[in-house]
Design an enzyme around this catalytic site. Structure first.
Site, PDB file in Angstrom:
ATOM      1  N   HIS A  87       0.870  -1.175   0.000  1.00 35.91           N
ATOM      2  CA  HIS A  87       0.000   0.000   0.000  1.00 35.91           C
ATOM      3  C   HIS A  87       0.911   1.230   0.000  1.00 35.91           C
ATOM      4  O   HIS A  87       2.019   1.179   0.548  1.00 35.91           O
ATOM      5  CB  HIS A  87      -0.849   0.100   1.262  1.00 35.91           C
ATOM      6  N   ASP A  90       2.192   1.930   3.459  1.00 37.13           N
ATOM      7  CA  ASP A  90       3.139   0.987   4.065  1.00 37.13           C
ATOM      8  C   ASP A  90       4.569   1.457   3.855  1.00 37.13           C
ATOM      9  O   ASP A  90       5.408   1.300   4.729  1.00 37.13           O
ATOM     10  CB  ASP A  90       3.085  -0.411   3.413  1.00 37.13           C
ATOM     11  N   GLU A 218     -10.627  -7.166  -5.109  1.00 38.10           N
ATOM     12  CA  GLU A 218     -10.434  -8.289  -4.178  1.00 38.10           C
ATOM     13  C   GLU A 218     -11.685  -8.506  -3.341  1.00 38.10           C
ATOM     14  O   GLU A 218     -12.045  -7.667  -2.518  1.00 38.10           O
ATOM     15  CB  GLU A 218      -9.238  -8.005  -3.262  1.00 38.10           C
ATOM     16  N   GLU A 254      -8.533 -14.094  -2.156  1.00 41.59           N
ATOM     17  CA  GLU A 254      -7.804 -14.419  -0.924  1.00 41.59           C
ATOM     18  C   GLU A 254      -8.477 -15.591  -0.211  1.00 41.59           C
ATOM     19  O   GLU A 254      -9.692 -15.610  -0.011  1.00 41.59           O
ATOM     20  CB  GLU A 254      -7.758 -13.197   0.005  1.00 41.59           C
ATOM     21  N   HIS A 257     -10.590 -14.694   2.887  1.00 37.36           N
ATOM     22  CA  HIS A 257     -11.800 -13.946   2.544  1.00 37.36           C
ATOM     23  C   HIS A 257     -12.875 -14.901   2.022  1.00 37.36           C
ATOM     24  O   HIS A 257     -14.068 -14.700   2.257  1.00 37.36           O
ATOM     25  CB  HIS A 257     -11.495 -12.863   1.514  1.00 37.36           C
ATOM     26  N   ASP A 293     -10.488 -12.665  10.378  1.00 33.56           N
ATOM     27  CA  ASP A 293      -9.453 -12.611   9.350  1.00 33.56           C
ATOM     28  C   ASP A 293      -8.076 -12.644   9.992  1.00 33.56           C
ATOM     29  O   ASP A 293      -7.429 -11.622  10.176  1.00 33.56           O
ATOM     30  CB  ASP A 293      -9.641 -11.334   8.520  1.00 33.56           C
ATOM     31  N   ASP A 295      -5.346 -14.072   8.827  1.00 29.91           N
ATOM     32  CA  ASP A 295      -4.238 -13.917   7.866  1.00 29.91           C
ATOM     33  C   ASP A 295      -3.005 -14.731   8.233  1.00 29.91           C
ATOM     34  O   ASP A 295      -1.909 -14.191   8.384  1.00 29.91           O
ATOM     35  CB  ASP A 295      -3.841 -12.433   7.739  1.00 29.91           C
ATOM     36  N   ASP A 325      -0.247 -12.653   1.727  1.00 34.30           N
ATOM     37  CA  ASP A 325      -1.006 -11.690   2.532  1.00 34.30           C
ATOM     38  C   ASP A 325      -1.247 -12.355   3.896  1.00 34.30           C
ATOM     39  O   ASP A 325      -2.361 -12.741   4.230  1.00 34.30           O
ATOM     40  CB  ASP A 325      -2.322 -11.355   1.825  1.00 34.30           C
TER      41      ASP A 325
HETATM   42 MN   LIG Z   1      -5.669  -9.662   0.747  1.00 30.74          MN
END
Ligand SMILES: [Mn+2]
Length: 426
Positions: A87, A90, A218, A254, A257, A293, A295, A325
């Protein structure tokens, strides 16, 4: 140096090993994600940051950002990862004003250019953070206030330009807050129209600056909002078709997700692939017991086999790849934990690729599936598909042919075939 010189050997990942005529590295196209890997602090809703990160030491935010980038490229170099994702916020700190934020970003993009030149690493895709700052609490493109829409659009302009300058292969949109908390204060269709307009404006800008990378949307159903408009692959495809955006965007799917949407990852990949819209993958997994989530890094070979089967069946990635991710757990505070996390998932995807290639190669699974539908190649099936049969024709057929045969779906046989390929690869 932020990471130890000596890192363990991969067990299965061998970038040069050729599988179905292509090197593993080109099949898998691994990407390191900047936000989780470099910037995650270990903070959670109940507790303060835990991570020990030497690259976050400097008081000056721009020096800190450069140190972080040094660490990122060092890690990717040591792991042999050739792509990264980011991003805007980031890599460069948000300034006091929009103009200062733009200057910060431009400075770090120039720094990234030198790091990329030394290493041959480039972005799989870039994106803009349109969800952390409080200005976006009611959405970015879907905000009731056009002032916020304009701010988000201006931010995406620069994030696209940064991605283009760095030679990014793609650019991702995900609706972190593009949804609603309650329908009582929300005009849903108006917000969806705003979002569609936003995507079109972004696509037009990408074209105007000569960005040739793939644009992606996404899917994610919820969290942080109660409902997001890009809730799953089918909702995204419907949205893109409704607003004529399907030629402009593909999907970045993802794993976790998909789980949050109440689907399997394979379902989401299949929906996207069969619509010709599977672009890239955010490879991670959730925790079955937590249900949010989380991750996490995906190290289950059965899951990676199922994912790579879909990737092989679409003919492999073109612009996309496997983006980690994923973040290490709150208690995994050492930089070395990042090394183990990435290596574990890279090995799991390498094994998944080998197993999936074996399944495609031996053709047994394909033969069983083909055989299930074979009758559609002639007779009444062919007439129906050609639009040459009426309900009355079907009645005539049934009166003559009688009761259809009951046939096994052979699920257990198929599951055993797949399990055997996974075991052989491991
Ligand atoms: Mn993602």
């Amino acid at each position: 140096m932020y990471f130890p010189d000596a890192i363990p050997q991969f067990r299965a990942y061998d970038p040069a090993r050729v599988v179905r005529g292509k090197a593993m590295a080109d099949h898998l196209r691994f990407a390191m994600c900047y936000w989780h890997t470099m910037r995650a602090t270990g903070a959670d809703p109940f507790g303060a940051p835990t991570m020990r990160r030497e690259w976050e030491r400097e008081a000056d935010p721009l020096r800190r950002a450069r140190d972080t980038m040094d660490a990122a490229f060092e890690l990717m170099g040591k792991l042999g990862i050739k792509f990264w994702t980011f991003h805007d916020r980031d890599i460069a700190p948000e300034g006091e004003t929009f103009a200062e934020s733009v200057r910060n970003l431009e400075q770090l993009v120039r720094y990234a250019e030198t790091k990329q030149k030394e290493s041959g690493i480039r972005p799989l895709w870039g994106t803009a953070n349109l969800f952390s700052n409080p200005r976006y609490m009611s959405g970015a493109a879907t905000n009731p206030d056009p002032h916020v829409f304009a701010y988000a659009a201006a931010q995406v302009k620069h994030a696209l330009e940064a991605t283009h300058a760095l030679g990014g292969a793609g650019y991702v949109f995900w609706g972190g807050r593009e949804g609603y908390e309650t329908l009582l204060n929300t005009e849903m269709q108006r917000e969806r129209e705003q979002y569609a307009r936003f995507l079109r404006m972004a696509a037009e800008h990408a074209k105007s600056i000569g960005f040739k990378g793939q644009l992606y949307i996404e899917p994610k159903p919820k969290e942080p909002t109660v409902h997001q408009y890009d809730s799953d692959a089918e909702a995204c495809l419907n949205f893109l078709r409704e607003f004529g955006l399907l030629p402009l965007l593909k999907l970045n799917i993802e794993t976790n997700h998909a789980t949050l949407a109440g689907h399997t990852m394979v379902h989401e990949l299949r929906v996207a692939r069969e619509a010709g819209a599977l672009g890239s993958i955010d490879a991670n997994v959730g925790d079955e017991l937590l249900g949010w989530d989380t991750d996490q890094f995906l190290i289950d070979e059965r899951a990676t086999t199922a994912i790579m089967l879909e990737v092989l069946r679409m003919g492999g990635f073109t612009t996309g790849g496997l983006n980690f991710d994923a973040k290490v757990r709150r208690q995994s505070v050492d930089p070395m934990d990042l090394v183990h996390a990435h290596m574990g998932s890279m090995d799991a995807f390498a094994l998944g690729l080998v197993a999936a290639a074996a399944i495609v190669g031996d053709g047994k699974l394909d033969a069983i599936v083909r055989d299930r539908y074979v009758a559609w190649g002639g007779g009444i099936g062919m007439k129906v598909l050609a639009g040459e049969a009426t309900l009355s024709d079907c009645e005539k057929y049934v009166l003559k042919a009688g009761e259809p045969a009951v046939r096994s779906g052979q699920q257990e046989l198929i599951e055993n075939l797949v399990a055997e390929s996974v075991r052989s690869a491991v």
